[in-house]
Design a protein around this motif. Structure first.
Motif, PDB file in Angstrom:
ATOM      1  N   PRO A  94       0.795  -1.233   0.000  1.00 19.24           N
ATOM      2  CA  PRO A  94       0.000   0.000   0.000  1.00 19.24           C
ATOM      3  C   PRO A  94       0.828   1.284   0.000  1.00 19.24           C
ATOM      4  N   SER A  95       1.940   1.309   0.719  1.00 23.33           N
ATOM      5  CA  SER A  95       2.760   2.528   0.753  1.00 23.33           C
ATOM      6  C   SER A  95       3.354   2.846  -0.614  1.00 23.33           C
ATOM      7  N   VAL A  96       3.666   1.817  -1.393  1.00 20.88           N
ATOM      8  CA  VAL A  96       4.182   2.037  -2.747  1.00 20.88           C
ATOM      9  C   VAL A  96       3.067   2.555  -3.653  1.00 20.88           C
ATOM     10  N   ILE A  97       1.880   2.017  -3.509  1.00 26.26           N
ATOM     11  CA  ILE A  97       0.740   2.498  -4.294  1.00 26.26           C
ATOM     12  C   ILE A  97       0.459   3.967  -3.977  1.00 26.26           C
ATOM     13  N   ASP A  98       0.556   4.329  -2.707  1.00 21.75           N
ATOM     14  CA  ASP A  98       0.368   5.737  -2.339  1.00 21.75           C
ATOM     15  C   ASP A  98       1.390   6.630  -3.028  1.00 21.75           C
ATOM     16  N   ARG A  99       2.624   6.175  -3.109  1.00 24.79           N
ATOM     17  CA  ARG A  99       3.651   6.980  -3.768  1.00 24.79           C
ATOM     18  C   ARG A  99       3.404   7.055  -5.280  1.00 24.79           C
TER      19      ARG A  99
END
Length: 253
Positions: A103-108
């Motif tokens: 999820p943190s990569v998708i946010d970026r």
């Protein structure tokens, strides 16, 4: 399963802009490295791990005509900057591109490519189908994939294991419980940046020590910088079951 190294270089690639060292000046194609990525072909499914700045060039050089999904290891530019060029596959395949990432990569990605995720899209922009993943197995078109969490200094990064093959990039440390996933492999791909100590990447000696600990039948090193040295010279120093990977190299596993 067929694995192809689309790129085996670090964030600047090789040759490095304006560098005149022996590696960057070499005419040996094995010393010319695009940013790190691999192509996985299994059971009529084609996957790419990471879309770096050279993604378009890599697709053309390797004549990739079908792409079923993209897996992201982490959010650094040298691993995501080419996302825009998935639109060629959108147009040809008439489908949103499935992307798999924590999820943190998708946010970026939503920050870096806001137009891809906008509610109202400009005509012709890439379209994606988002699949958030955690550190647990998942399946794409019948291909079973298991994430392997490693640490890139203080940033968590996912490697991926498929059957007896595993791909690890941008690692400096791996927890013992994650190492258990990597024991007894047929093939392990591992980052080996350079000779000297580095804060966020395995050095050559560290990568060799980990291969010795995990004991895969075969190991390839990738995410290589010009500081590692000339391909042919470094290769002479490695054990028989360990090789420096090079761009365009393929093998079956």
């Amino acid at each position: 399963m067929k694995i192809t190294f689309l790129g085996t270089g670090t964030s600047q690639g090789i040759p490095v802009i304006a560098c005149e060292c022996a590696v960057c000046s070499s005419v040996d194609f094995k010393n010319q490295r695009l940013r790190s990525s691999i192509l996985i072909e299994k059971d009529n499914t084609t996957l790419v791990v990471d879309t770096g700045p050279d993604f378009r060039q890599q697709m053309l050089l390797n004549r990739v005509k079908q792409l079923d999904a993209v897996l992201f290891t982490h959010e650094h530019k040298d691993h995501v900057a080419g996302l825009d060029d998935i639109r060629s596959f959108n147009f040809k395949q008439k489908m949103d591109m499935p992307i798999y990432a924590r999820p943190s990569v998708i946010d970026r990605l939503k920050e870096e490519f806001s137009y891809v995720f906008a509610d109202t899209k400009y005509p012709g922009v890439p379209t994606v189908e988002v699949h958030p993943i955690q550190n647990q197995p998942f399946t794409i078109n019948g291909v079973d994939i298991e994430p392997v969490e490693v640490m890139h200094f203080q940033l968590p990064v996912y490697g991926f294991k498929i059957g007896s093959f595993a791909y690890i990039t941008d690692a400096k440390t791996i927890a013992d419980e994650e190492k258990e996933k990597l024991k007894g492999l047929d093939v392990l791909v591992l980052n080996a940046l350079q000779i000297k100590e580095h804060i966020s990447h395995f050095t050559l000696s560290e990568a060799l020590a980990l291969v010795n600990e995990l004991k895969p039948k075969k190991a390839f090193f990738t995410h290589i910088s010009h500081y590692l040295g000339l391909h042919q010279e470094v290769q002479k120093t490695l054990p028989p079951h360990v090789s420096l990977a090079f761009d365009g190299q393929s093998f079956y596993c």
